[in-house]
Design a protein around this motif. Structure first.
Motif, PDB file in Angstrom:
ATOM      1  N   GLU A 192       0.816  -1.192   0.000  1.00  0.00           N
ATOM      2  CA  GLU A 192       0.000   0.000   0.000  1.00  0.00           C
ATOM      3  C   GLU A 192       0.857   1.252   0.000  1.00  0.00           C
ATOM      4  N   VAL A 193       1.961   1.225   0.714  1.00  0.00           N
ATOM      5  CA  VAL A 193       2.854   2.391   0.696  1.00  0.00           C
ATOM      6  C   VAL A 193       3.355   2.611  -0.731  1.00  0.00           C
ATOM      7  N   TYR A 194       3.688   1.542  -1.404  1.00  0.00           N
ATOM      8  CA  TYR A 194       4.134   1.698  -2.795  1.00  0.00           C
ATOM      9  C   TYR A 194       3.009   2.253  -3.658  1.00  0.00           C
ATOM     10  N   ASP A 195       1.824   1.709  -3.450  1.00  0.00           N
ATOM     11  CA  ASP A 195       0.690   2.116  -4.259  1.00  0.00           C
ATOM     12  C   ASP A 195       0.389   3.603  -4.080  1.00  0.00           C
ATOM     13  N   MET A 196       0.479   4.072  -2.861  1.00  0.00           N
ATOM     14  CA  MET A 196       0.069   5.434  -2.598  1.00  0.00           C
ATOM     15  C   MET A 196       1.200   6.436  -2.759  1.00  0.00           C
ATOM     16  N   PHE A 197       2.440   5.998  -2.541  1.00  0.00           N
ATOM     17  CA  PHE A 197       3.545   6.960  -2.554  1.00  0.00           C
ATOM     18  C   PHE A 197       4.601   6.663  -3.600  1.00  0.00           C
ATOM     19  N   GLY A 198       4.632   5.463  -4.081  1.00  0.00           N
ATOM     20  CA  GLY A 198       5.665   5.147  -5.055  1.00  0.00           C
ATOM     21  C   GLY A 198       6.977   4.731  -4.457  1.00  0.00           C
ATOM     22  N   ILE A 199       6.979   4.401  -3.174  1.00  0.00           N
ATOM     23  CA  ILE A 199       8.228   3.982  -2.537  1.00  0.00           C
ATOM     24  C   ILE A 199       8.355   2.486  -2.708  1.00  0.00           C
ATOM     25  N   LYS A 200       9.390   2.051  -3.365  1.00  0.00           N
ATOM     26  CA  LYS A 200       9.542   0.605  -3.571  1.00  0.00           C
ATOM     27  C   LYS A 200      10.324   0.000  -2.428  1.00  0.00           C
ATOM     28  N   PHE A 201       9.999  -1.216  -2.120  1.00  0.00           N
ATOM     29  CA  PHE A 201      10.696  -1.943  -1.073  1.00  0.00           C
ATOM     30  C   PHE A 201      11.414  -3.116  -1.708  1.00  0.00           C
ATOM     31  N   GLU A 202      12.715  -3.123  -1.546  1.00  0.00           N
ATOM     32  CA  GLU A 202      13.440  -4.215  -2.183  1.00  0.00           C
ATOM     33  C   GLU A 202      13.316  -5.483  -1.387  1.00  0.00           C
ATOM     34  N   GLY A 203      13.165  -6.556  -2.102  1.00  0.00           N
ATOM     35  CA  GLY A 203      13.061  -7.824  -1.399  1.00  0.00           C
ATOM     36  C   GLY A 203      11.628  -8.175  -1.056  1.00  0.00           C
ATOM     37  N   HIS A 204      10.723  -7.368  -1.495  1.00  0.00           N
ATOM     38  CA  HIS A 204       9.323  -7.699  -1.246  1.00  0.00           C
ATOM     39  C   HIS A 204       8.876  -8.767  -2.238  1.00  0.00           C
ATOM     40  N   PRO A 205       8.189  -9.778  -1.787  1.00  0.00           N
ATOM     41  CA  PRO A 205       7.844 -10.877  -2.705  1.00  0.00           C
ATOM     42  C   PRO A 205       6.901 -10.494  -3.828  1.00  0.00           C
ATOM     43  N   ASP A 206       6.187  -9.400  -3.693  1.00  0.00           N
ATOM     44  CA  ASP A 206       5.120  -9.172  -4.662  1.00  0.00           C
ATOM     45  C   ASP A 206       4.879  -7.682  -4.797  1.00  0.00           C
ATOM     46  N   MET A 207       5.907  -6.929  -5.260  1.00  0.00           N
ATOM     47  CA  MET A 207       5.777  -5.477  -5.191  1.00  0.00           C
ATOM     48  C   MET A 207       4.897  -4.987  -6.308  1.00  0.00           C
ATOM     49  N   LEU A 211      -4.359  -1.384  -3.961  1.00  0.00           N
ATOM     50  CA  LEU A 211      -5.700  -0.836  -3.913  1.00  0.00           C
ATOM     51  C   LEU A 211      -6.136  -0.292  -5.261  1.00  0.00           C
ATOM     52  N   LEU A 212      -5.210   0.265  -5.986  1.00  0.00           N
ATOM     53  CA  LEU A 212      -5.592   0.866  -7.256  1.00  0.00           C
ATOM     54  C   LEU A 212      -5.444  -0.163  -8.363  1.00  0.00           C
ATOM     55  N   PRO A 213      -6.152   0.016  -9.446  1.00  0.00           N
ATOM     56  CA  PRO A 213      -6.030  -0.935 -10.551  1.00  0.00           C
ATOM     57  C   PRO A 213      -4.627  -0.922 -11.114  1.00  0.00           C
ATOM     58  N   GLU A 214      -4.303  -1.994 -11.834  1.00  0.00           N
ATOM     59  CA  GLU A 214      -2.907  -2.173 -12.198  1.00  0.00           C
ATOM     60  C   GLU A 214      -2.347  -1.096 -13.072  1.00  0.00           C
ATOM     61  N   GLY A 215      -3.129  -0.572 -13.978  1.00  0.00           N
ATOM     62  CA  GLY A 215      -2.532   0.382 -14.899  1.00  0.00           C
ATOM     63  C   GLY A 215      -2.522   1.804 -14.413  1.00  0.00           C
ATOM     64  N   TRP A 216      -2.773   2.033 -13.171  1.00  0.00           N
ATOM     65  CA  TRP A 216      -2.920   3.398 -12.689  1.00  0.00           C
ATOM     66  C   TRP A 216      -1.607   4.143 -12.780  1.00  0.00           C
ATOM     67  N   LYS A 217      -1.676   5.391 -13.232  1.00  0.00           N
ATOM     68  CA  LYS A 217      -0.453   6.190 -13.315  1.00  0.00           C
ATOM     69  C   LYS A 217      -0.461   7.193 -12.183  1.00  0.00           C
ATOM     70  N   GLY A 218       0.635   7.298 -11.529  1.00  0.00           N
ATOM     71  CA  GLY A 218       0.697   8.300 -10.462  1.00  0.00           C
ATOM     72  C   GLY A 218       0.523   7.652  -9.105  1.00  0.00           C
TER      73      GLY A 218
ATOM     74  N   GLU B  63      -5.170 -15.643  -3.708  1.00  0.00           N
ATOM     75  CA  GLU B  63      -4.696 -14.274  -3.841  1.00  0.00           C
ATOM     76  C   GLU B  63      -5.916 -13.377  -3.803  1.00  0.00           C
ATOM     77  N   CYS B  64      -5.860 -12.401  -2.938  1.00  0.00           N
ATOM     78  CA  CYS B  64      -6.997 -11.498  -2.838  1.00  0.00           C
ATOM     79  C   CYS B  64      -6.731 -10.270  -3.685  1.00  0.00           C
ATOM     80  N   VAL B  65      -7.687  -9.888  -4.440  1.00  0.00           N
ATOM     81  CA  VAL B  65      -7.586  -8.643  -5.188  1.00  0.00           C
ATOM     82  C   VAL B  65      -8.582  -7.688  -4.550  1.00  0.00           C
ATOM     83  N   ILE B  66      -8.062  -6.621  -3.993  1.00  0.00           N
ATOM     84  CA  ILE B  66      -8.941  -5.683  -3.312  1.00  0.00           C
ATOM     85  C   ILE B  66      -8.815  -4.332  -3.973  1.00  0.00           C
TER      86      ILE B  66
END
Lengths: 245, 391, 439
Positions: A192-207, A211-218, B63-66
């Protein structure tokens, strides 16, 4: 605490402007008396505070004569972050020196750490200090700062019944090591932090966005994000006009 | 509490994603099937999409898609004043709106460094506990319906009406109550409030017994809920799960006792825990919580002190620069608000730590190895509200 | 033809035995109409009873107290668009509900409403019933297959697996009941004078065996008959895919069942088949264990006085229903909008009362006069009444189960069927045989 919750009472400086009208009826019991009583004691805040305090308790000063105090209030700024002293803190201050500061605001304790300390410090907190529950991971955006993002971990320890925060500051474009290996909660929280702020976390299994759809810009929670940009873009593509506003 | 090792690597099952994107691996083994429990589904309690990887009937991973209900509440908060944002928080966990309001008001009050007066605290406690009972009743009805017992739904909704009537008389709204204000309560208790609350307590105690009679010892209920969706205490703490789910796994922790707020230290109540961390234990824990809430209400309603209901809070709320995190025990878990103030009338950042969001993460671990029909039961037992998950 | 019509009236055997095709046809039509009416009534009862269990009222608007709701539903279903999935196998799609209906209705050929009130009394009656009712599985599998979608297919396979597994337990229970027809050991009422070994598979024969042995098989070789009955009662709920075994067709589960792709009239045929199957298996249970058309306590409370008292029951039942309808009419709100409903309910009450009075008249007439026609009419009335009352109890139980219990998960369902019911029913069968021979 009375000072903070009141609307600003006049400080000594207000009287220095020489305004004829009494800055506030509560300054002195006899408010109609001329200002000269006020500037006498330069900037003895404590005395003024005492005066204020006594005048507060005096109902007779209920101002029939209050007018707006003149501007430039250097009122007491309220609670400030105080240094946090605890054995926990001392231990880590020895260890990490200047990369770590510990403060306490309104009774809530937090560390401000350097970005380089990040996975290790958190791991130490979990392993040695029993902070086994990661309550939240979040971020705040300060666009005018050089290091624009505050990333905050809120941690809680069941044994100590203590909640602390760990704050670090990073610049735009920097990434942080993921805390998922430390607390499994971090998975969705960091997404969620990545989604809302764009901060990437290295080593995250599924970055990826959560919450937002996949193609969201910004990244919406950044301060320079405006919904209008989405609107303009859509309108330009689909309707061929400059802006819908 | 015994040693609880928090080591994600030691989690019995890992939280890995389903890896749908890798082109080299065949998506479908001869036995594996990927099924979508789509956003529109009678049993997902809102718009939640769950992608299941099945081996026949067994679930290998989910996998949950929310985000279908994401309304940008945190962004909105940055454009509203503190008091204006208060009604927005009700809309997150819309089932238990009073708790949301309480959490937010307490967080801002902490930022302002004021405390609500005693009378306001008692009123807050009564309404919050009523709201906890209402939330658990709704949970019970829908959870039982998912498992196939259609009757408890009607009973619990019928009894929940009485709570909603009290809310309506108090603040004018049944669902999104906006009951509290920053600094206390706006509304005094209406004439007859204590009597109605006392009557309600008398009314609902036998009803809770009735729900238990229908389900607790029912053979089919036991078979559907025992050993279904088990999560151990270590996994629960590692995943940050809170609320009845954590308590059912054996961790005796409740924010009302651990870090009391709003006068909860004045009341006597028990914290129920479970042993196995399965669905049945979560059911029992919530039933006991309902009864304990009644106990709190009884103690509170007999002793509401006189006095002001609103603390001295300035008309224009401008907290000094700083940040504060405050959390409460909402019916679903730990609901926290992290409020950052920059000295102006609008919050600089409001972060809501939603219990349902973090609890839903645990779904993956809880349904590994279970059958498809259990997925629905486990989603129900986590008691998620999508409004809170997505905000 | 008139000859054929009249010649049967005097006989006391079924049309099948009397070789009278005309009357057989008439019986078939009567049964068809009767079952359809029963299904309609069952639909109404289900909605109202379920609603009352759930602290609500159910249909109230379409007709007084929702009495016309099933008709409205039927009309709606008839008028719905008939959707066939694009890639579906059209012939199989069309025929699947018909096979289900066929299986459900053909069974009624041997259901005995009385000693001569059946279409045909085959001497393999019970075997016929079990065999034909198993055809329903074929209909379900065809429906799932023809829908060309994997959710209905999974649902159909589950449903058929469930039905097949419970049929085994059902069959074993039935065999132990049939065994009891030939074992004239110690019944609850004492041994019969008949010798062992005159058992029968014919439905009418089974009831007559209960009559001769002076015991309902429910109570025979207590508790063996009871256990066999309970096994059958549970298995029949699973056979008909009713709660708590309705996972294959539940809405909140992942697979929505074999009838997902069916809409309108086709779907209503499936529902018709389901209800008809419920009545059919209930009638097996009633015939085998509950004494069929026999009135309660035929031997403890015997004699013509008791016969007369029990023969008043049909009339009194209808008068009781009429009284409830009258009470409902009186409680209708006295407002213009409710005028039609009040009149309707009042008329319904009058009809029920009329039927009740007629049945009372027949009963009294049979006692008072010595006309053979009235006596036979009273006999028929009694037999049919007691049979149907017992079936009605089962129908109510079906609804009660649905309102009260959660549903079993599929693997638990299969586990119960194979690991619990089958061993118990086999055990009961063996023990019945042993006890019957020894005692």
């Amino acid at each position: 605490m009375v000072e903070e919750s009141k609307t600003p009472a006049t400080p000594p400086e207000g009287a220095k402007t020489g305004a004829p009208t009494p800055p506030s009826g509560s300054e002195k019991p006899a408010a109609e008396v001329s200002p000269p009583a006020q500037p006498s004691s330069g900037s003895n805040v404590a005395e003024k505070a005492a005066v204020l305090a006594t005048s507060e308790r005096n109902p007779a000063t209920s101002p029939a004569t209050t007018t707006k105090p003149p501007a430039a209030p250097a009122k007491p700024t309220g609670p400030v972050p105080e240094p946090w002293t605890a054995p926990l803190v001392e231990k880590y201050q020895h260890q990490f020196g200047s990369g770590l500061q510990a403060q306490s605001y309104l009774g809530q304790n937090y560390f401000i750490v350097d970005r380089s300390l990040i996975p290790n410090f958190l791991k130490l907190l979990r392993d040695d200090e029993q902070f086994d529950y990661c309550v939240d991971i979040t971020a705040v955006h300060y666009p005018k700062r050089e290091k624009q993002f505050d990333v905050i971990w809120i941690l809680y320890s069941f044994e100590r019944n203590e909640r602390i925060r760990v704050k670090t500051m990073i610049a735009d474009g920097e990434t942080l090591p993921s805390s998922v290996p430390i607390w499994a909660t971090g998975n969705w929280l960091e997404r969620e932090v990545y989604d809302m702020f764009g901060i990437k976390f290295e080593g995250h299994p599924d970055m990826k966005r959560i919450l937002l759809p996949e193609g969201w810009k910004g990244f919406p929670l950044r301060k320079d994000y405006s919904i209008l940009q989405q609107d303009k873009e859509w309108v330009q593509i689909n309707l061929g006009i400059e802006s819908g506003q | 509490m015994n040693e609880i090792k928090n080591d994600p690597a030691a989690l019995k099952h890992e939280l890995t994603n389903l890896d749908l994107e890798t082109p080299e691996k065949p998506h479908l083994d001869s036995n594996e099937l990927i099924i979508n429990m789509g956003p529109q589904h009678p049993a997902t309690h809102g718009v939640l999409r769950v992608i299941l990887k099945l081996d026949g009937e067994k679930v290998l991973g989910t996998e949950c898609v929310i985000g279908y209900l994401h309304r940008g509440v945190e962004k909105i908060a940055e454009n509203r004043t503190y008091a204006m944002f208060n009604p927005y928080v009700d809309r997150m966990d819309y089932v238990a709106a009073v708790s949301n309001g309480l959490g937010y008001c307490l967080a801002v009050e902490k930022l302002l460094n004021v405390e609500a007066p005693a009378r306001a605290n008692y009123i807050r406690v009564i309404l919050t506990e009523l709201n906890r009972i209402a939330s658990h009743q709704l949970w019970l009805g829908t959870h039982a319906l998912d498992i196939g017992a259609m009757t408890p739904l009607f009973y619990t909704f019928r009894d929940r009406e009485e709570i909603l009537k009290i809310f309506e008389k108090y603040c004018g709204a049944r669902l999104t109550t906006h009951a509290f204000r920053i600094g206390g309560c706006l509304y005094e208790t209406y004439a007859g409030f204590e009597k109605e609350v006392k009557n309600f307590v008398q009314f609902v105690r036998p009803k809770i017994d009735e729900y238990e009679k229908l389900l607790t010892t029912n053979r089919i209920w036991l078979e559907r809920t025992k050993n279904v969706g088990v999560i151990s205490a270590e996994d629960a703490i590692a995943l940050g799960v809170t609320g009845p789910v954590l308590r059912a796994s054996g961790v005796k922790w409740d924010l009302r006792k651990a870090q009391p707020y709003s006068g909860y230290q004045n009341f006597e109540f028990e914290i129920p825990t479970g042993e196995n961390g399965d669905t049945y234990d979560r059911y029992l824990v919530r039933m006991v919580e309902m009864r304990q809430s009644l106990r709190i209400i009884e103690q509170a309603v007999g002793a509401i002190p006189e006095g002001p209901i609103m603390a001295k809070v300035p008309k224009v709320i401008k907290p000094p620069v700083g940040e504060v995190y405050h959390s409460i025990e909402a019916p679903k878990g730990e609901l926290g608000y992290f409020v950052v103030s920059d000295g102006s009338t609008q919050p600089y950042r409001v972060r809501v730590r939603p219990p349902s969001f973090v609890n839903l993460q645990a779904l993956d671990i809880m349904v590994r190895g279970m059958l498809v029909a259990d997925v629905v039961a486990v989603i129900g037992t986590l008691d998620i509200v999508l409004g809170e998950v997505d905000r | 033809m008139l000859n054929a019509l009249m010649s049967y009236l005097g006989s006391n055997v079924t049309p099948g035995e009397a070789n009278n095709q005309l009357w057989a046809l008439i019986y078939v039509l009567i049964i068809f109409a009767g079952v359809s009416v029963a299904v309609v009534a069952m639909n109404w009862l289900e909605r109202k009873a379920l609603a009352h269990f759930q602290v609500r009222l159910g249909p109230m608007r379409v007709g007084p107290h929702g009495l016309l709701q099933p008709i409205a539903d039927a009309v709606k279903l008839l008028l719905k668009e008939d959707i066939i999935p694009a890639e579906a196998d059209k012939f199989v799609f069309w025929i699947a509900p018909l096979i289900g209906l066929l299986a459900a209705f053909t069974v009624y050929t041997v259901v005995p409403f009385g000693p001569s009130q059946a279409v045909s009394d085959m001497n393999i009656g019970i075997l016929f019933m079990l065999g034909v009712s198993s055809l329903a599985v074929l209909g379900i599998v065809m429906a799932g297959w023809a829908s060309n979608s994997h959710y209905p297919l999974i649902g159909a396979l589950r449903s058929s697996a469930q039905m097949v597994s419970y049929e085994v337990a059902m069959g074993m229970a039935v065999v132990s009941a049939v065994l009891m027809t030939s074992l004239h050991g110690t019944g609850l009422y004492g041994a019969s004078s008949l010798s062992d070994g005159t058992g029968t598979l014919s439905m009418i024969g089974i009831v007559q065996a209960q009559q001769e042995q002076q015991v309902w098989f429910l109570f025979k070789f207590f508790p063996l008959g009871l256990i066999a009955f309970v096994i059958f009662a549970i298995a029949m709920v699973a056979e008909t895919n009713r709660a708590p075994f309705d996972l294959p067709e539940a809405e909140s589960e992942l697979t929505a069942g074999f009838h997902t792709e069916y809409s309108g009239l086709r779907w209503s045929l499936f529902m018709l088949a389901e209800y008809a199957a419920m009545i059919a298996v209930s009638s097996i249970a009633v015939t085998l264990w509950l004494g069929g058309w026999m009135r309660p306590f035929p031997h403890w409370l015997s004699g013509s006085v008791w016969d007369f008292i029990f023969s008043l029951f049909p009339g009194l039942t209808f008068l009781g229903l009429a009284a409830i309808a009258v009470r409902g009419t009186l409680r209708m709100p006295k407002h213009n909008y409710f005028r039609v409903q009040t009149i309707g309910l009042g008329a319904f009450a009058l009809v029920l009362g009329g039927i009740g009075l007629l049945l009372l008249a027949i009963a009294i007439g049979a006692r008072a006069s010595s006309s053979e026609a009235i006596a036979r009419a009273a006999d028929s009335m009694n037999n049919i009444y007691w049979f149907m009352i017992k079936i009605a109890v089962f129908m109510y139980l079906f609804i009660w189960y649905r309102a009260t219990w959660p549903r079993y998960r599929f693997d638990q369902l299969m586990k119960v069927g194979w690991k619990v019911m089958l061993p118990i029913s086999l055990g009961v069968l063996i023990v019945t045989a042993i006890v019957g021979v020894i005692a």
